[in-house]
Write an enzyme that holds these catalytic residues in place. Structure first.
Site, PDB file in Angstrom:
ATOM      1  N   ASP A 285       0.794  -1.246  -0.056  1.00  0.00           N
ATOM      2  CA  ASP A 285       0.125   0.184  -0.027  1.00  0.00           C
ATOM      3  C   ASP A 285       0.776   1.288   0.091  1.00  0.00           C
ATOM      4  O   ASP A 285       1.936   1.262   0.558  1.00  0.00           O
ATOM      5  CB  ASP A 285      -0.819   0.091   1.254  1.00  0.00           C
ATOM      6  CG  ASP A 285      -2.083  -1.043   1.236  1.00  0.00           C
ATOM      7  OD1 ASP A 285      -2.216  -1.503   0.180  1.00  0.00           O
ATOM      8  OD2 ASP A 285      -2.393  -1.364   2.132  1.00  0.00           O
TER       9      ASP A 285
ATOM     10  N   TYR B 152       5.720  -9.214   8.360  1.00  0.00           N
ATOM     11  CA  TYR B 152       5.211  -7.609   8.474  1.00  0.00           C
ATOM     12  C   TYR B 152       5.240  -7.380  10.015  1.00  0.00           C
ATOM     13  O   TYR B 152       4.905  -8.350  10.695  1.00  0.00           O
ATOM     14  CB  TYR B 152       4.005  -7.445   8.055  1.00  0.00           C
ATOM     15  CG  TYR B 152       3.769  -7.604   6.462  1.00  0.00           C
ATOM     16  CD1 TYR B 152       3.878  -6.928   5.507  1.00  0.00           C
ATOM     17  CD2 TYR B 152       3.388  -9.200   6.223  1.00  0.00           C
ATOM     18  CE1 TYR B 152       3.591  -7.141   4.117  1.00  0.00           C
ATOM     19  CE2 TYR B 152       2.997  -9.309   4.908  1.00  0.00           C
ATOM     20  CZ  TYR B 152       2.919  -8.428   3.901  1.00  0.00           C
ATOM     21  OH  TYR B 152       2.960  -8.711   2.602  1.00  0.00           O
TER      22      TYR B 152
ATOM     23  N   ASP C  26      -7.547   1.301   7.464  1.00  0.00           N
ATOM     24  CA  ASP C  26      -6.201   1.805   7.980  1.00  0.00           C
ATOM     25  C   ASP C  26      -6.399   3.335   8.410  1.00  0.00           C
ATOM     26  O   ASP C  26      -7.483   3.893   8.351  1.00  0.00           O
ATOM     27  CB  ASP C  26      -5.169   1.936   6.913  1.00  0.00           C
ATOM     28  CG  ASP C  26      -5.366   2.556   5.585  1.00  0.00           C
ATOM     29  OD1 ASP C  26      -6.292   3.399   5.344  1.00  0.00           O
ATOM     30  OD2 ASP C  26      -4.991   2.585   4.649  1.00  0.00           O
TER      31      ASP C  26
ATOM     32  N   ARG D 241      -4.439  -5.256   6.647  1.00  0.00           N
ATOM     33  CA  ARG D 241      -5.377  -4.284   6.942  1.00  0.00           C
ATOM     34  C   ARG D 241      -6.735  -5.129   7.527  1.00  0.00           C
ATOM     35  O   ARG D 241      -7.492  -4.870   8.534  1.00  0.00           O
ATOM     36  CB  ARG D 241      -5.889  -3.381   6.013  1.00  0.00           C
ATOM     37  CG  ARG D 241      -4.931  -2.197   5.711  1.00  0.00           C
ATOM     38  CD  ARG D 241      -5.494  -1.384   4.491  1.00  0.00           C
ATOM     39  NE  ARG D 241      -5.230  -2.110   3.343  1.00  0.00           N
ATOM     40  CZ  ARG D 241      -6.119  -1.692   2.448  1.00  0.00           C
ATOM     41  NH1 ARG D 241      -7.263  -1.058   2.489  1.00  0.00           N
ATOM     42  NH2 ARG D 241      -5.969  -2.393   1.299  1.00  0.00           N
TER      43      ARG D 241
END
Length: 301
Positions: A47, A75, A89, A181
């Site tokens: 993103d 992540y 987000d 997300r």
């Protein structure tokens, strides 16, 4: 006759530590421009506001992109508890809130349901296609639609920090197609407090690590020179998860012409593998009865 693409014949991988505020496609374009490369692509979109590993494939290495896309990735991300947004987000609009704040033990207990083979519904603001149109376009237009749940393998999901009651930092290792997300959104719902991602960083992807990534400042500083060429990693790094077999000299031409040819190695029948000659990848394909049946061939002459 097609016009020949200008630029240098570069083949390999450049690992970029992507900053926030730029799309993955823009990073690829910048790498292609800076290195004057004929061809470039990337493995695994981040993103715009996410940071970390963006592995950029150059030349023939673009043929190995699917193997990096399929590889495990890790992540670190911070979840803002108590707020749900329409984008899942911090860029989105807060659409629900709660004063409930779970304890660390409650969070750890809830994480278990997101480990292993799970089904995940991608965010409404995502690139998933719905009847041929990107979901984010429909979401921006205010359309009401549903996205089907998709399978995801989550290797590990750990609580690594709790800086304050409103935030929790997690680390996740997962397979292809995972939306961090969505993990934050669903964790917030499971805890009864809502949640969204505040920040996200991909720390490694397959064989590529953020610690080895080049920043855009360095890329710009040395653009249009050969100063960065030593940072280009071998094409073969993109095949790290596949078994390797040896390609004898007599098989090279056959494989490069897309024909099955004799190879040598301890590989099961029907297994995907790659053939190497003197350390250089010749082809990727399926091993059958002592032969490699190529699906991708590499030509760097």
């Amino acid at each position: 006759m097609a016009r020949k693409r200008k630029g240098r014949d570069l083949h390999g991988w450049l690992v970029v530590d992507k900053p926030a505020g730029i799309t993955s496609t823009s990073v690829v374009n910048k790498v292609r421009w800076a290195l004057d490369a004929k061809k470039a692509g990337h493995a695994g979109t981040l993103d715009p506001e996410a940071t970390g590993v963006l592995a950029v494939a150059l030349g023939e290495a673009t043929k190995t992109v699917p193997y990096i896309t399929d590889a495990l990735k890790a992540y670190t991300f911070t979840v803002r508890l108590g707020q749900k947004t329409n984008t899942d987000d911090a860029e989105g609009e807060v659409i629900a809130s709660s004063d409930t704040r779970p304890t660390d033990d409650e969070i750890k207990a809830a994480l278990g349901q997101f480990v292993g083979d799970i089904m995940q519904i991608p965010p409404a603001f995502s690139a998933v296609k719905i009847d041929g149109e990107r979901a984010y376009k429909r979401a921006r237009d205010g359309e009401d639609f549903e996205i089907a749940a998709r399978p995801l393998w989550v290797e590990e999901l750990l609580l690594i920090d709790r800086p304050d009651p409103d935030h929790v930092t997690l680390e996740m290792t997962c397979g292809k197609g995972g939306y961090v997300r969505a993990i934050a959104r669903d964790l917030g719902e499971a805890l009864g407090c809502h949640g969204h991602v505040r920040d996200l960083r991909r720390i490694w992807s397959g064989p590529f690590d953020a610690a080895d990534g080049i920043g855009l400042d360095q890329l710009n500083e040395h653009a249009k020179t050969t100063n960065l060429d030593h940072l280009i990693r071998p094409l073969e790094d993109g095949l790290d998860d596949l078994p390797r077999v040896h390609c004898p000299e007599a098989s090279i031409v056959k494989l490069r012409n897309g024909n099955a040819a004799l190879v040598m190695g301890d590989v099961d029948y029907g297994e995907d593998c790659w053939a190497d000659h003197n350390g250089q990848a010749i082809a990727v394909g399926t091993f059958k009865s002592g032969e490699l049946h190529p699906t991708r061939v590499f030509v760097r002459d």
